[in-house]
Scaffold this active site. Structure first.
Site, PDB file in Angstrom:
ATOM      1  N   HIS A  78       0.826  -1.219   0.000  1.00  0.00           N
ATOM      2  CA  HIS A  78       0.000   0.000   0.000  1.00  0.00           C
ATOM      3  C   HIS A  78       0.856   1.263   0.000  1.00  0.00           C
ATOM      4  O   HIS A  78       0.338   2.370  -0.039  1.00  0.00           O
ATOM      5  CB  HIS A  78      -1.014  -0.003   1.154  1.00  0.00           C
ATOM      6  CG  HIS A  78      -0.460   0.334   2.496  1.00  0.00           C
ATOM      7  ND1 HIS A  78      -0.095  -0.620   3.429  1.00  0.00           N
ATOM      8  CD2 HIS A  78      -0.210   1.532   3.084  1.00  0.00           C
ATOM      9  CE1 HIS A  78       0.336  -0.009   4.522  1.00  0.00           C
ATOM     10  NE2 HIS A  78       0.284   1.283   4.338  1.00  0.00           N
ATOM     11  N   ASP A 122      -0.091  -7.629   1.730  1.00  0.00           N
ATOM     12  CA  ASP A 122       0.393  -6.245   1.690  1.00  0.00           C
ATOM     13  C   ASP A 122       1.921  -6.210   1.796  1.00  0.00           C
ATOM     14  O   ASP A 122       2.484  -5.902   2.846  1.00  0.00           O
ATOM     15  CB  ASP A 122      -0.258  -5.443   2.830  1.00  0.00           C
ATOM     16  CG  ASP A 122      -0.048  -3.945   2.666  1.00  0.00           C
ATOM     17  OD1 ASP A 122       0.592  -3.529   1.682  1.00  0.00           O
ATOM     18  OD2 ASP A 122      -0.515  -3.188   3.542  1.00  0.00           O
ATOM     19  N   SER A 220       4.304   2.597   8.000  1.00  0.00           N
ATOM     20  CA  SER A 220       3.992   1.496   7.110  1.00  0.00           C
ATOM     21  C   SER A 220       5.209   1.072   6.317  1.00  0.00           C
ATOM     22  O   SER A 220       5.999   1.920   5.893  1.00  0.00           O
ATOM     23  CB  SER A 220       2.932   1.923   6.092  1.00  0.00           C
ATOM     24  OG  SER A 220       1.680   1.954   6.686  1.00  0.00           O
TER      25      SER A 220
END
Ligand SMILES: *[C@@H]1O[C@H](CO)[C@@H](O)[C@H](O)[C@H]1NC(C)=O
Ligand SMILES: *[C@@H]1O[C@H](CO)[C@@H](O)[C@H](O)[C@H]1NC(C)=O
Ligand SMILES: *[C@@H]1O[C@H](CO)[C@@H](O)[C@H](O)[C@H]1NC(C)=O
Length: 271
Positions: A78, A122, A220
């Site tokens: 992402h 992910d 992230s």
């Protein structure tokens, strides 16, 4: 983030806000999940985590990553943006430190089965335009060995990043220096109970964080390191408050993707 001028600052914040809204909308349709600085914790000893990468768009920090080979960075899927620069050897990303190496991404390899609605798979590899120069500021973090053993609950792990330092939703208040903290792995059934279908035991790890928080926006793609091994990649948290103690932080389980990572790094797959 390097705030070169007022102008670029505004653009970056506008872009950031746009993206936040987009992601949040996406998430509200399904559940209360979202992609995920470190809240609480401490400033890392400069260059003690020489494998850490800051992934930037227009000079603005977006995500973390891990240098796993001279020419490959591992991060979350992402975190994919049009054009990204990888900054290695950094401590304070608002400075042009002599230790830093800035390398463009030559090719993005998001996992072919990454799903941006339920966050499965992910994970992404970034092939760098040229090899990083390894030295005391820039080092490769070895991938875990193939033999798969389950990570027991209550293992204390370390996370690090340049992300947001205050709890809550996305505000863009990133840290200019690398920070780190610890979080403890949870039992899979607890993760499943809370995150329901979003939590896939085979390919994810979840952790509990203390009252102060832990990973947040901008972290992230960064590593979850347990007993010195790379076990996870920061994936998602509660979008309304990354420090909400009711929602454990979720990581992509690196072990489950070792064959895919190897294939991509050997150039045996284009995906
Ligand atoms: C990082 O560098 C910027 C620019 O030189 C400076 O203003 C800031 O105080 C530094 N941050 C820390 C935590 O030292
Ligand atoms: C995520 O969505 C994809 C595509 O709709 C689906 O194939 C996959 O099974 C979903 N995963 C979970 C855990 O729901
Ligand atoms: C987020 O949750 C933490 C932990 O419960 C709390 O201390 C903090 O005030 C919350 N922040 C916001 C903006 O709601």
């Amino acid at each position: 983030m390097s705030l070169d001028s007022q102008c670029s600052t505004c653009t970056s914040i506008a872009m950031y806000a746009y993206h936040a809204v987009f992601v949040l909308q996406l998430f509200f349709c399904f559940t209360e999940a979202t992609g995920s600085s470190i809240v609480g914790g401490k400033v890392s000893e400069p260059h003690s985590k020489a494998y850490m990468a800051s992934l930037q768009v227009n000079g603005f920090h977006r995500c973390g990553g891990v240098l796993i080979r001279k020419d490959f960075v591992l991060t979350a899927a992402h975190c994919k943006y049009e054009k990204m620069t990888v900054i290695l050897g950094a401590h304070n990303i608002s400075q042009r430190e002599k230790s830093q190496q800035r390398i463009e991404v030559a090719k993005f390899h998001p996992h072919p089965r990454y799903n941006d609605k339920n966050f499965s798979n992910d994970i992404m590899l970034l092939k760098l335009q040229h090899n990083a120069q390894l030295n005391k500021y820039v080092k490769v973090l070895e991938l875990p060995k193939k033999k798969k053993k389950n990570l027991p609950a209550n293992t204390i792990c370390t996370i690090a990043g340049w992300g947001q330092t205050v709890s809550g939703s996305r505000m863009g208040l990133m840290s200019d220096v690398l920070k780190e903290t610890t979080e403890k792995t949870q039992f899979n059934f607890e993760c499943k109970h809370i995150w329901k279908d979003y939590f896939q035991t085979e390919v994810m790890i979840c952790t509990k964080h203390d009252q102060k928080g832990g990973c947040c926006w901008g972290d992230s793609g960064g590593p979850l390191i347990c007993k010195k091994k790379l076990e996870g990649i920061v994936a998602y948290a509660d979008p309304q408050n990354c420090s909400n103690p009711r929602y454990p932080h979720v990581f992509t389980k690196v072990h489950s993707f070792l064959p895919w990572i190897e294939k991509v790094m050997q150039g045996k797959t284009t995906a």
